[in-house]
Design an enzyme around this catalytic site. Structure first.
Site, PDB file in Angstrom:
ATOM      1  N   ARG A  24      20.232 -80.014  23.204  1.00 40.53           N
ATOM      2  CA  ARG A  24      18.886 -79.556  22.933  1.00 40.53           C
ATOM      3  C   ARG A  24      18.645 -79.157  21.283  1.00 40.53           C
ATOM      4  NH1 ARG A  24      17.226 -75.680  28.049  1.00 40.53           N
ATOM      5  NH2 ARG A  24      15.065 -75.623  26.674  1.00 40.53           N
ATOM      6  N   LEU A  82      24.420 -75.974  34.317  1.00 46.85           N
ATOM      7  CA  LEU A  82      23.268 -76.893  33.930  1.00 46.85           C
ATOM      8  C   LEU A  82      22.122 -75.953  33.729  1.00 46.85           C
ATOM      9  CD1 LEU A  82      23.606 -80.195  35.788  1.00 46.85           C
ATOM     10  CD2 LEU A  82      24.532 -79.809  33.808  1.00 46.85           C
ATOM     11  N   ASP A  83      21.508 -75.934  32.633  1.00 44.79           N
ATOM     12  CA  ASP A  83      19.966 -75.538  32.527  1.00 44.79           C
ATOM     13  C   ASP A  83      19.005 -75.946  33.646  1.00 44.79           C
ATOM     14  OD1 ASP A  83      20.611 -74.624  29.963  1.00 44.79           O
ATOM     15  OD2 ASP A  83      19.945 -76.077  28.821  1.00 44.79           O
ATOM     16  N   ARG A  84      18.345 -74.915  33.910  1.00 42.75           N
ATOM     17  CA  ARG A  84      17.253 -75.176  35.011  1.00 42.75           C
ATOM     18  C   ARG A  84      16.706 -76.759  35.370  1.00 42.75           C
ATOM     19  NH1 ARG A  84      13.335 -70.503  37.160  1.00 42.75           N
ATOM     20  NH2 ARG A  84      12.935 -71.231  39.171  1.00 42.75           N
TER      21      ARG A  84
END
Length: 301
Positions: A242, A141-143
């Protein structure tokens, strides 16, 4: 009935102790002995690592109990030493560990990043019982994305999940808080994703040029200012949601990299809400979820 276990309770300054009398799973056992707590409070006690069985911390709801075992419930301040920064364990067994990650926590460090990560904390955690134990990244998962994430605990589970990811993972649902009112109540976005030299993903205007990415969405609620979407991933490409939200003209709130012009929730408006997968050893279908951030709901009312 298990309620007779209350007779064996020993109250101490820092913990309560119970002896198991009959075979039962852990969460139902806790519901029966902690009658003064709500069901959600009992679940939180388990998730926070406050429950140990024969001196081993257990967070798995369906962990089987046997007669004669000792269940210890620690006060939260005592259990904090076993807590993590920015994550909690939803499920753990011999092959996988599933966590609920907070926004702001890295999944794994890069060569330039030495900050606290989910990977490092879980590695330290599993080595407490055996220095040879390890965890393995299966997906990321992205930060700034919060929610449900899975790690493998051995090479077999890692390879099984990675090599057959599309067949084994049956559901990946996200909540996305996006800018503006999305007029189309549901839809599918399909494109070919490529990466620039600065590591930014984008949809190629040419077919078959890059990695095919498919995202399904439906509007949960919206106002003139923003929309809350339920997003289902058919593919799992880097930054897929995104990019696709930017493609339809509704970038995710707080996502400056992909077109957002505002951040009035002080975080990225993306949350991994559900993951469902076939267990790499048992084949059993498991499903885990993370509560939707209240800011997402309140903002899109």
């Amino acid at each position: 009935m298990q309620k007779r276990n209350k007779k064996t309770e020993q109250k101490r300054n820092n913990f309560m102790q119970y002896t198991v009398k009959e075979p039962i799973e852990l969460l139902p056992f806790l519901f029966e002995v902690l009658t003064d707590r709500s069901r959600n409070a009992v679940k939180s006690i388990l998730t926070r690592g406050q429950v140990s069985i024969n001196d081993q911390v257990i967070t798995k709801h369906d962990h089987p109990l046997k007669p004669g075992q000792t269940v210890v419930i620690m006060k939260n301040k005592v259990a904090k030493a076993r807590n993590f920064t920015g994550l909690s364990i939803l499920h753990e067994d011999a092959d996988v560990v599933v966590i609920d990650k907070e926004a702001g926590l890295l999944s794994i460090s890069s060569p330039k990043e030495k900050a606290v990560t989910a990977y490092r904390q879980l590695s330290d955690y599993v080595r407490q019982t055996d220095p040879k134990n390890r965890v393995f990244i299966v997906h990321r998962l992205d930060r700034d994305t919060s929610g449900v994430m899975m790690f493998a605990k051995n090479e077999y589970a890692k390879q099984k999940l990675q090599n057959a990811w599309k067949e084994m993972v049956k559901e990946r649902t996200y909540a996305a808080l996006v800018e503006g009112k999305v007029q189309k109540r549901e839809g599918t976005i399909s494109s070919w994703l490529k990466e620039t030299s600065t590591f930014k993903m984008y949809s190629s205007p040419k077919a078959n040029d890059g990695q095919h990415a498919v995202t399904h969405y439906k509007v949960i609620q919206s106002n003139q200012d923003c929309s809350l979407l339920e997003v289902q991933l058919e593919t799992g490409r880097k930054n897929q949601i995104r990019v696709h939200m930017q493609d339809i003209g509704h970038p995710i709130i707080g996502d400056k990299k992909y077109g957002s012009t505002r951040n009035d929730i002080n975080r990225l408006g993306l949350h991994a809400q559900v993951i469902a997968f076939h267990h790499p050893t048992s084949g059993k279908l498991l499903r885990f979820s993370s509560d939707l951030p209240k800011t997402f709901l309140n903002k899109s009312k």
